[in-house]
Design a protein around this motif. Structure first.
Motif, PDB file in Angstrom:
ATOM      1  N   ALA A 112       0.853  -1.386   0.093  1.00  0.00           N
ATOM      2  CA  ALA A 112      -0.032  -0.098   0.102  1.00  0.00           C
ATOM      3  C   ALA A 112       0.884   1.157   0.080  1.00  0.00           C
ATOM      4  O   ALA A 112       0.282   2.347  -0.506  1.00  0.00           O
ATOM      5  CB  ALA A 112      -1.068  -0.131   1.274  1.00  0.00           C
ATOM      6  N   CYS A 113       2.188   1.268   0.477  1.00  0.00           N
ATOM      7  CA  CYS A 113       2.906   2.471   0.592  1.00  0.00           C
ATOM      8  C   CYS A 113       3.211   3.028  -0.747  1.00  0.00           C
ATOM      9  O   CYS A 113       3.652   2.185  -1.662  1.00  0.00           O
ATOM     10  CB  CYS A 113       4.212   2.112   1.241  1.00  0.00           C
ATOM     11  SG  CYS A 113       5.142   3.519   1.888  1.00  0.00           S
ATOM     12  N   PRO A 114       3.000   4.294  -0.802  1.00  0.00           N
ATOM     13  CA  PRO A 114       3.055   5.014  -2.364  1.00  0.00           C
ATOM     14  C   PRO A 114       4.607   5.357  -2.515  1.00  0.00           C
ATOM     15  O   PRO A 114       5.260   5.458  -3.556  1.00  0.00           O
ATOM     16  CB  PRO A 114       2.316   6.215  -2.343  1.00  0.00           C
ATOM     17  CG  PRO A 114       2.225   6.350  -0.989  1.00  0.00           C
ATOM     18  CD  PRO A 114       1.870   5.239  -0.135  1.00  0.00           C
ATOM     19  N   VAL A 115       5.457   5.302  -1.329  1.00  0.00           N
ATOM     20  CA  VAL A 115       6.811   5.856  -1.350  1.00  0.00           C
ATOM     21  C   VAL A 115       7.543   4.717  -1.058  1.00  0.00           C
ATOM     22  O   VAL A 115       8.863   4.977  -0.765  1.00  0.00           O
ATOM     23  CB  VAL A 115       7.113   7.075  -0.525  1.00  0.00           C
ATOM     24  CG1 VAL A 115       6.337   8.284  -1.183  1.00  0.00           C
ATOM     25  CG2 VAL A 115       6.620   6.742   0.868  1.00  0.00           C
ATOM     26  N   ASP A 116       7.411   3.416  -0.904  1.00  0.00           N
ATOM     27  CA  ASP A 116       8.096   2.529  -0.427  1.00  0.00           C
ATOM     28  C   ASP A 116       8.972   2.584   0.874  1.00  0.00           C
ATOM     29  O   ASP A 116       9.944   2.457   1.033  1.00  0.00           O
ATOM     30  CB  ASP A 116       9.238   1.939  -1.672  1.00  0.00           C
ATOM     31  CG  ASP A 116       8.688   1.498  -2.650  1.00  0.00           C
ATOM     32  OD1 ASP A 116       7.375   0.782  -2.744  1.00  0.00           O
ATOM     33  OD2 ASP A 116       9.175   1.633  -3.766  1.00  0.00           O
ATOM     34  N   ALA A 117       8.095   3.301   1.670  1.00  0.00           N
ATOM     35  CA  ALA A 117       8.682   3.782   3.108  1.00  0.00           C
ATOM     36  C   ALA A 117       8.900   2.328   3.966  1.00  0.00           C
ATOM     37  O   ALA A 117       9.798   2.302   4.568  1.00  0.00           O
ATOM     38  CB  ALA A 117       8.102   4.718   3.613  1.00  0.00           C
ATOM     39  N   ILE A 118       7.626   1.743   4.181  1.00  0.00           N
ATOM     40  CA  ILE A 118       7.782   0.503   4.910  1.00  0.00           C
ATOM     41  C   ILE A 118       8.138  -0.763   4.045  1.00  0.00           C
ATOM     42  O   ILE A 118       7.136  -0.800   2.940  1.00  0.00           O
ATOM     43  CB  ILE A 118       6.291   0.503   5.701  1.00  0.00           C
ATOM     44  CG1 ILE A 118       6.412  -0.669   6.646  1.00  0.00           C
ATOM     45  CG2 ILE A 118       5.247   0.255   4.733  1.00  0.00           C
ATOM     46  CD1 ILE A 118       7.137  -0.331   7.971  1.00  0.00           C
TER      47      ILE A 118
END
Length: 163
Positions: A112-118
């Motif tokens: 779900a993360c749009p910025v590949d943070a998690i």
């Protein structure tokens, strides 16, 4: 009558015991498949979902934009996020907690993360000394991400062919 006699002969000659001993002797010469963990390790799939990590951009700024999509998509409600607006108008997290006792390691947060943070790393051998240790705080998540950034990037490259 013949069945009883046959059973008596089998019992008297210990045929089951001999069969078991034959199997045991055969297995003694076969190659061992047991892995002596933790000295030896088996290969891990690039798609393995282990301990979570928060990533940073190369300039050192954390990637999370506090969109809370991961919190919303988590089926176990294991993620807690609190955010605030910064002076430059961007939103950043002040609290990012993952309760690993609740987490089912489904990977929905990562998707779900749009910025590949998690991301979920390939770390699977971790332990807690107390119940509080099971809650991964933002600082601990960032630390895991910083320590394993190269491994995370490598696993993401290997996994790219499946997406």
């Amino acid at each position: 009558m013949i069945k009883k006699l046959s059973k008596l002969v089998k019992d008297f000659t210990l045929s089951e015991l001999r069969t078991g001993m034959k199997i045991t002797a055969k297995e003694l010469v076969n190659k061992k498949i047991t892995v002596q963990f933790p000295e030896e390790r088996t290969p891990i799939s690039p798609r393995f979902r282990g301990l979570h990590a928060l990533r940073r951009y190369p300039n050192g700024e954390e990637r999370c934009i506090a969109c809370k999509l991961c919190e919303a998509v988590c089926p176990a409600n294991a993620i807690t996020i609190e955010s605030e607006m910064r002076d430059d108008g961007t939103r950043r997290t002040i609290v990012y907690d993952i309760d690993l006792f609740k987490c089912i390691f489904c990977g929905f947060c990562e998707e779900a993360c749009p910025v590949d943070a998690i991301v979920e790393t390939q770390i699977f051998d971790y332990a807690f000394k107390s119940r509080q240790g099971s809650i991964m705080t933002k600082e601990r998540l960032l630390e895991v991400g910083s320590q394993n950034e190269q491994a995370i990037n490598q696993a993401r490259l290997e996994d790219a062919k499946y997406k």
